[in-house]
Write a protein that holds these residues in place. Structure first.
Motif, mmCIF file in Angstrom:
data_model
loop_
_atom_site.group_PDB
_atom_site.id
_atom_site.type_symbol
_atom_site.label_atom_id
_atom_site.label_comp_id
_atom_site.label_asym_id
_atom_site.label_seq_id
_atom_site.Cartn_x
_atom_site.Cartn_y
_atom_site.Cartn_z
ATOM 1 N N GLY A 1 0.876 -1.265 0.086
ATOM 2 C CA GLY A 1 -0.018 0.105 -0.150
ATOM 3 C C GLY A 1 0.688 1.384 -0.084
ATOM 4 N N VAL A 2 2.122 1.233 0.213
ATOM 5 C CA VAL A 2 3.059 2.315 -0.146
ATOM 6 C C VAL A 2 3.421 2.675 -1.594
ATOM 7 C CG1 VAL A 2 5.309 3.134 0.410
ATOM 8 C CG2 VAL A 2 4.144 1.730 1.974
ATOM 9 N N THR A 3 3.050 4.094 -1.897
ATOM 10 C CA THR A 3 3.511 4.501 -3.235
ATOM 11 C C THR A 3 4.150 5.873 -3.072
ATOM 12 O OG1 THR A 3 1.091 5.685 -3.286
ATOM 13 C CG2 THR A 3 1.063 3.531 -4.120
ATOM 14 N N GLU A 4 4.716 6.136 -4.170
ATOM 15 C CA GLU A 4 5.644 7.326 -4.528
ATOM 16 C C GLU A 4 4.480 8.280 -4.995
ATOM 17 O OE1 GLU A 4 9.570 7.706 -5.752
ATOM 18 O OE2 GLU A 4 9.416 5.409 -5.863
ATOM 19 N N ALA A 5 4.409 9.597 -4.525
ATOM 20 C CA ALA A 5 3.466 10.424 -4.942
ATOM 21 C C ALA A 5 4.341 11.888 -4.781
ATOM 22 C CB ALA A 5 2.178 10.440 -4.101
ATOM 23 N N TRP B 1 2.201 9.735 4.022
ATOM 24 C CA TRP B 1 2.793 8.907 5.250
ATOM 25 C C TRP B 1 4.076 9.483 5.581
ATOM 26 C CZ3 TRP B 1 6.623 4.405 3.849
ATOM 27 C CH2 TRP B 1 6.727 3.476 4.665
ATOM 28 N N PHE B 2 4.765 10.251 4.607
ATOM 29 C CA PHE B 2 6.329 10.586 5.068
ATOM 30 C C PHE B 2 6.433 11.852 3.663
ATOM 31 C CE2 PHE B 2 10.422 11.024 3.560
ATOM 32 C CZ PHE B 2 11.066 11.415 4.522
ATOM 33 N N PHE B 3 6.977 12.848 4.167
ATOM 34 C CA PHE B 3 7.342 13.955 3.357
ATOM 35 C C PHE B 3 8.563 14.821 3.956
ATOM 36 C CE2 PHE B 3 4.244 15.714 5.886
ATOM 37 C CZ PHE B 3 4.143 17.222 6.014
ATOM 38 N N TRP B 4 9.190 15.658 3.151
ATOM 39 C CA TRP B 4 9.965 16.497 3.377
ATOM 40 C C TRP B 4 9.734 17.903 3.336
ATOM 41 C CZ3 TRP B 4 15.082 14.747 4.760
ATOM 42 C CH2 TRP B 4 15.750 15.575 4.993
ATOM 43 N N GLY C 1 3.403 19.680 -4.689
ATOM 44 C CA GLY C 1 4.725 20.040 -5.675
ATOM 45 C C GLY C 1 5.845 19.431 -5.149
ATOM 46 N N GLN C 2 5.887 18.592 -4.064
ATOM 47 C CA GLN C 2 6.931 17.928 -3.640
ATOM 48 C C GLN C 2 6.726 16.400 -3.562
ATOM 49 O OE1 GLN C 2 9.672 19.729 -2.569
ATOM 50 N NE2 GLN C 2 8.572 21.437 -3.186
ATOM 51 N N PRO C 3 7.866 15.642 -3.553
ATOM 52 C CA PRO C 3 7.765 14.260 -3.498
ATOM 53 C C PRO C 3 7.244 13.971 -2.204
ATOM 54 C CG PRO C 3 10.219 14.936 -3.678
ATOM 55 C CD PRO C 3 9.280 16.129 -3.826
ATOM 56 N N CYS C 4 6.813 12.750 -2.289
ATOM 57 C CA CYS C 4 6.362 12.183 -0.889
ATOM 58 C C CYS C 4 6.317 10.673 -1.083
ATOM 59 C CB CYS C 4 5.097 12.988 -0.272
ATOM 60 S SG CYS C 4 3.556 12.650 -1.209
ATOM 61 N N LEU C 5 5.656 10.148 0.081
ATOM 62 C CA LEU C 5 5.359 8.690 -0.034
ATOM 63 C C LEU C 5 3.966 8.430 0.707
ATOM 64 C CD1 LEU C 5 8.624 6.620 1.289
ATOM 65 C CD2 LEU C 5 7.549 6.986 -1.122
ATOM 66 N N LYS C 6 3.167 7.948 0.381
ATOM 67 C CA LYS C 6 1.729 7.760 0.658
ATOM 68 C C LYS C 6 1.641 6.188 1.146
ATOM 69 C CE LYS C 6 -0.766 11.450 -1.436
ATOM 70 N NZ LYS C 6 -1.808 11.887 -2.186
ATOM 71 N N ALA C 7 0.894 5.731 2.132
ATOM 72 C CA ALA C 7 0.453 4.727 2.431
ATOM 73 C C ALA C 7 -0.903 4.497 2.480
ATOM 74 C CB ALA C 7 1.193 4.301 4.018
ATOM 75 N N HIS C 8 -1.490 3.525 1.967
ATOM 76 C CA HIS C 8 -2.868 3.396 1.696
ATOM 77 C C HIS C 8 -3.475 4.715 1.384
ATOM 78 C CE1 HIS C 8 -1.639 0.026 4.171
ATOM 79 N NE2 HIS C 8 -1.267 1.066 5.234
#
Length: 120
Positions: free
Chosen positions: A23-27, A42-45, A31-38
């Protein structure tokens, strides 16, 4: 706490993806890269703070900031959100991994979590 190697977004992305969680995807968000879960962030900078941002309950955030203000912080922009920023040269990767796993589990649909915990 001793200074550590300065962590970059790609280091944390690699750590997160190495967990091989379903369920983890790059997104991209704002305008910034992040990771999503479900499907949820989920995580970003933070580009303005040049620091990773982690989801934490308010009580945990307050405790972290009080106990280790040289490591954990938040700005006015984040004060009303269950988020904490971490200085990239002070981030403990074991803490980051534990946080990512906890948040992934909190965001997981119950059926997925049950299947994951059962090993399938």
């Amino acid at each position: 706490m001793a200074k550590r190697k300065r962590i970059a977004y790609d280091d944390l992305k690699a750590l997160a993806l190495s967990l091989d969680l379903p369920g983890v995807t790059e997104a991209v968000s704002w305008g910034q890269p992040c990771l999503k879960a479900h499907g949820k962030l989920w995580f970003f900078w933070s580009p303005t703070e040049d620091a990773p941002v982690f989801k934490v309950p308010f009580e945990e955030r307050d405790m972290l900031v009080e106990a280790e203000p040289e490591t954990f912080f938040f700005t006015d922009h984040y004060k009303n959100h269950k988020l904490v920023l971490v200085r990239p040269d002070r981030l403990d990767m074991d803490w980051a991994k534990a946080n990512l796993l906890r948040v992934w589990r909190e965001q997981a649909p119950k059926r997925l979590l049950k299947a994951y915990d059962a090993g399938g």
